[in-house]
Design an enzyme around this catalytic site. Sequence first.
Site, PDB file in Angstrom:
ATOM      1  N   HIS A  64      -3.612  -1.990 -13.260  1.00  0.00           N
ATOM      2  CA  HIS A  64      -2.444  -0.877 -13.662  1.00  0.00           C
ATOM      3  C   HIS A  64      -1.124  -1.945 -14.481  1.00  0.00           C
ATOM      4  CE1 HIS A  64      -2.817   2.761 -11.247  1.00  0.00           C
ATOM      5  NE2 HIS A  64      -4.392   2.229 -11.353  1.00  0.00           N
ATOM      6  N   GLU A 115       1.955  -2.230 -14.267  1.00  0.00           N
ATOM      7  CA  GLU A 115       2.574  -2.736 -12.972  1.00  0.00           C
ATOM      8  C   GLU A 115       2.246  -3.849 -12.580  1.00  0.00           C
ATOM      9  OE1 GLU A 115       2.577   0.303 -13.370  1.00  0.00           O
ATOM     10  OE2 GLU A 115       3.392   1.521 -12.538  1.00  0.00           O
ATOM     11  N   CYS A 117       2.273   4.884  -9.650  1.00  0.00           N
ATOM     12  CA  CYS A 117       1.210   5.375  -9.162  1.00  0.00           C
ATOM     13  C   CYS A 117       1.718   5.130  -6.898  1.00  0.00           C
ATOM     14  CB  CYS A 117       0.167   5.119  -9.011  1.00  0.00           C
ATOM     15  SG  CYS A 117      -0.329   3.686  -8.769  1.00  0.00           S
ATOM     16  N   CYS A 133       0.629   0.585  -6.714  1.00  0.00           N
ATOM     17  CA  CYS A 133       1.737   0.619  -7.974  1.00  0.00           C
ATOM     18  C   CYS A 133       3.405   0.455  -7.184  1.00  0.00           C
ATOM     19  CB  CYS A 133       2.133   1.111  -9.144  1.00  0.00           C
ATOM     20  SG  CYS A 133       0.384   0.498 -10.167  1.00  0.00           S
TER      21      CYS A 133
END
Length: 140
Positions: free
Chosen positions: A51, A53, A81, A84
């Site tokens: 992801h 992040e 999410c 993260c």
Amino acid sequence: MENKYLEIAIKQAKKAYKKNEIPVGCVIVKNDTIISYGYNCKEKRKKATMHAEIVAINRACKKLKSWRLDDCVLYVTLEPCMMCLGAIFESRIKYVYFGTKYKGKQMFDLGECHNITFIDLKNKECAKLLTNFFTNKRKK
């Protein structure tokens, strides 16, 4: 100041979009200097954890030669999410600015995230980028 960094995160999200990745971008800033950035690259890397992040946090840790990002601020186009959020918590980032919520709703109670302040910038471009991506995906 916040919007300047969110604009850079949006540029990262657009890179993901062009590569057929979910368009989320992230920028990490320390003392008004960009330390790192990233965008989703799960499809390309074939890794569920890639992801925006996580990519940006890993790059920031490498650049600062520390896993502690205490004085850093994270800007991301989409509310983080759970995965993260865990990485943000573990890296000790205290401030997270995000452009939009998942489907317009908060994914979980951000008030339960001790020591992290979340600021929803309610950016329409972030929301539109995600909506367009998924609309186009469904057409194929």
